[in-house]
Design a protein around this motif. Structure first.
Motif: not given
Length: 107
Positions: A81-90, A93-97
């Protein structure tokens, strides 16, 4: 158009069909006779012996017949599984913050 009243509601007619030509004793007799005939034919070797039927799990059969569920199961079993698929929501959220921090405090 019918009008609904709380009193005097008509109930639907019940289904009361009695078959004319059905005789349960005769049906049972025919079934027993057919079973005895099959048993004798098996003993004589005319019919092959009955093999127990293998029952398959419904879930595995259903998954094997659908493409998207089969792909999902293959992904889960392979563990790739890719890193972005597993941690996409995180990541979102970090980009928005970060954007809020950048535009709010560094103005």
């Amino acid at each position: 158009m019918g009008v609904f009243f709380f009193y005097n509601n008509r109930k639907p007619r019940k289904f009361n069909y009695t078959p004319i030509l059905y005789n349960p004793e005769e049906e049972e007799r025919k079934k027993n006779l057919q079973d005895r005939i099959e048993k004798v034919k098996r003993e004589m070797g005319v019919l092959p012996e009955e093999k127990p039927v293998e029952r398959k799990d419904f879930k595995t059969e259903f998954v094997s017949q659908t493409r998207h569920l089969k792909k999902r199961k293959e992904k889960e079993s392979s563990g790739i599984n890719s890193f972005f698929a597993n941690n996409g929501l995180l990541i979102i959220i970090l980009v928005v913050l970060f954007a809020i921090f950048f535009f709010w405090f560094l103005r």
